[in-house]
Write a protein that holds these residues in place. Sequence first.
Motif, PDB file in Angstrom:
ATOM      1  N   LEU A  99       0.838  -1.199   0.000  1.00  0.00           N
ATOM      2  CA  LEU A  99       0.000   0.000   0.000  1.00  0.00           C
ATOM      3  C   LEU A  99       0.878   1.257   0.000  1.00  0.00           C
ATOM      4  O   LEU A  99       0.639   2.198  -0.761  1.00  0.00           O
ATOM      5  CB  LEU A  99      -0.902   0.003   1.230  1.00  0.00           C
ATOM      6  CG  LEU A  99      -1.675   1.290   1.493  1.00  0.00           C
ATOM      7  CD1 LEU A  99      -2.829   1.437   0.514  1.00  0.00           C
ATOM      8  CD2 LEU A  99      -2.191   1.339   2.917  1.00  0.00           C
ATOM      9  N   GLU A 109       3.112   1.166  -3.451  1.00  0.00           N
ATOM     10  CA  GLU A 109       2.423   1.131  -4.737  1.00  0.00           C
ATOM     11  C   GLU A 109       1.069   1.839  -4.726  1.00  0.00           C
ATOM     12  O   GLU A 109       0.501   2.108  -5.791  1.00  0.00           O
ATOM     13  CB  GLU A 109       2.212  -0.318  -5.195  1.00  0.00           C
ATOM     14  CG  GLU A 109       3.492  -1.119  -5.373  1.00  0.00           C
ATOM     15  CD  GLU A 109       3.220  -2.555  -5.784  1.00  0.00           C
ATOM     16  OE1 GLU A 109       2.099  -2.832  -6.282  1.00  0.00           O
ATOM     17  OE2 GLU A 109       4.100  -3.411  -5.591  1.00  0.00           O
ATOM     18  N   GLY A 110       0.544   2.114  -3.530  1.00  0.00           N
ATOM     19  CA  GLY A 110      -0.773   2.727  -3.447  1.00  0.00           C
ATOM     20  C   GLY A 110      -1.895   1.796  -3.846  1.00  0.00           C
ATOM     21  O   GLY A 110      -2.979   2.243  -4.247  1.00  0.00           O
ATOM     22  N   ARG A 111      -1.668   0.492  -3.709  1.00  0.00           N
ATOM     23  CA  ARG A 111      -2.669  -0.486  -4.110  1.00  0.00           C
ATOM     24  C   ARG A 111      -2.826  -1.562  -3.048  1.00  0.00           C
ATOM     25  O   ARG A 111      -1.912  -1.832  -2.266  1.00  0.00           O
ATOM     26  CB  ARG A 111      -2.291  -1.145  -5.445  1.00  0.00           C
ATOM     27  CG  ARG A 111      -2.169  -0.160  -6.601  1.00  0.00           C
ATOM     28  CD  ARG A 111      -1.765  -0.845  -7.891  1.00  0.00           C
ATOM     29  NE  ARG A 111      -2.830  -1.704  -8.413  1.00  0.00           N
ATOM     30  CZ  ARG A 111      -3.866  -1.254  -9.125  1.00  0.00           C
ATOM     31  NH1 ARG A 111      -3.989   0.040  -9.368  1.00  0.00           N
ATOM     32  NH2 ARG A 111      -4.766  -2.082  -9.585  1.00  0.00           N
ATOM     33  N   GLU A 130      -7.863  -5.583  -7.644  1.00  0.00           N
ATOM     34  CA  GLU A 130      -6.807  -4.660  -7.253  1.00  0.00           C
ATOM     35  C   GLU A 130      -7.398  -3.248  -7.203  1.00  0.00           C
ATOM     36  O   GLU A 130      -7.966  -2.772  -8.197  1.00  0.00           O
ATOM     37  CB  GLU A 130      -5.663  -4.698  -8.249  1.00  0.00           C
ATOM     38  CG  GLU A 130      -4.922  -6.033  -8.298  1.00  0.00           C
ATOM     39  CD  GLU A 130      -4.225  -6.341  -6.990  1.00  0.00           C
ATOM     40  OE1 GLU A 130      -3.595  -5.427  -6.432  1.00  0.00           O
ATOM     41  OE2 GLU A 130      -4.318  -7.492  -6.515  1.00  0.00           O
ATOM     42  N   ILE A 131      -7.296  -2.596  -6.068  1.00  0.00           N
ATOM     43  CA  ILE A 131      -7.862  -1.255  -5.916  1.00  0.00           C
ATOM     44  C   ILE A 131      -6.793  -0.275  -5.449  1.00  0.00           C
ATOM     45  O   ILE A 131      -5.811  -0.660  -4.811  1.00  0.00           O
ATOM     46  CB  ILE A 131      -9.049  -1.250  -4.921  1.00  0.00           C
ATOM     47  CG1 ILE A 131      -8.609  -1.750  -3.537  1.00  0.00           C
ATOM     48  CG2 ILE A 131     -10.207  -2.080  -5.449  1.00  0.00           C
ATOM     49  CD1 ILE A 131      -9.697  -1.638  -2.468  1.00  0.00           C
ATOM     50  N   GLU A 132      -6.996   0.993  -5.783  1.00  0.00           N
ATOM     51  CA  GLU A 132      -6.085   2.043  -5.347  1.00  0.00           C
ATOM     52  C   GLU A 132      -6.560   2.603  -4.010  1.00  0.00           C
ATOM     53  O   GLU A 132      -7.738   2.903  -3.838  1.00  0.00           O
ATOM     54  CB  GLU A 132      -6.027   3.160  -6.390  1.00  0.00           C
ATOM     55  CG  GLU A 132      -5.386   2.731  -7.699  1.00  0.00           C
ATOM     56  CD  GLU A 132      -5.227   3.890  -8.666  1.00  0.00           C
ATOM     57  OE1 GLU A 132      -5.560   5.038  -8.284  1.00  0.00           O
ATOM     58  OE2 GLU A 132      -4.773   3.642  -9.792  1.00  0.00           O
ATOM     59  N   ARG A 163      -5.292   5.460  -1.037  1.00  0.00           N
ATOM     60  CA  ARG A 163      -4.360   6.482  -0.569  1.00  0.00           C
ATOM     61  C   ARG A 163      -4.422   6.540   0.957  1.00  0.00           C
ATOM     62  O   ARG A 163      -5.501   6.480   1.538  1.00  0.00           O
ATOM     63  CB  ARG A 163      -4.749   7.848  -1.149  1.00  0.00           C
ATOM     64  CG  ARG A 163      -3.856   8.997  -0.692  1.00  0.00           C
ATOM     65  CD  ARG A 163      -4.292  10.308  -1.318  1.00  0.00           C
ATOM     66  NE  ARG A 163      -5.589  10.756  -0.837  1.00  0.00           N
ATOM     67  CZ  ARG A 163      -5.754  11.476   0.270  1.00  0.00           C
ATOM     68  NH1 ARG A 163      -4.718  11.787   1.031  1.00  0.00           N
ATOM     69  NH2 ARG A 163      -6.955  11.867   0.635  1.00  0.00           N
TER      70      ARG A 163
END
Length: 255
Positions: A202, A205-207, A215-217, A219
């Motif tokens: 997380l 890669e921010g995921r 696979e989701i983003e 922040r």
Amino acid sequence: MTVQRIDLNSDLGESLGTWELGNDEAMLDIVTSANVACGFHAGDSLTLMRTCAQAAERGVVVGAQVGYRDLAGFGRRFIDMDPDELTADVVYQIGALEAMCRVAGVRVEYVKPHGALYNAIVQHEEQASAVVAAVVAIDPSLHVMGLPGSAFLRLAEEAGLSTVAEAFADRAYTPEGHLVSRREPGAVLHDPETVAARMVRLATEGRITAIDGTEIEVRADSICTHGDSPGAVEMARALRTALTGAGIEIAAFAR
């Protein structure tokens, strides 16, 4: 995109009378921000005073963990409240914790809703607005912590408040980026290595992988590891070690 620094937070001060929950002192040696209960969903006056003092001794930032007035349900049951009543309840809770912080020589730096209230204001505009109104009324300099993409953070930003996007180390996510209900299997994660690895991903890669494999983003300015989960201390230690090993500085957002 790799973040250079991230905050670690945990829900603390939730013991009540003879009912002890979690190991607050051990968690305070690991995290950088403490979401301290305010007596509505958990915590008694002595527990709150001691938790604030212990956080102050360690230089851990204190936040007010506000919730529904629901001791029996640990604040995990939705309450359909009048907005003015909810605003008053949140003001009351922040004020109570601020008094405990004042005795400890620190102050409340941020507000994080708890449990059912946290989940409700992801989409419940009226209750989200009521919580924002409470923070603005008592101290507009306070940060607010919540789920990225939530109505709560959007309304808080519109009101001029400083927002902190939060990820959950030990909770599963839906494909929409929401938390999987605790009533569902697999909603809470327990393996320290798995939790640490997904949070390093997380941060770098921010995921994150949702419960269905999507696979989701996501922040995040802060990562929460729950203090009341089995093996919470070991999980928090593994998380901190993995993040620092990946070159990420652990530091409170409010500094």
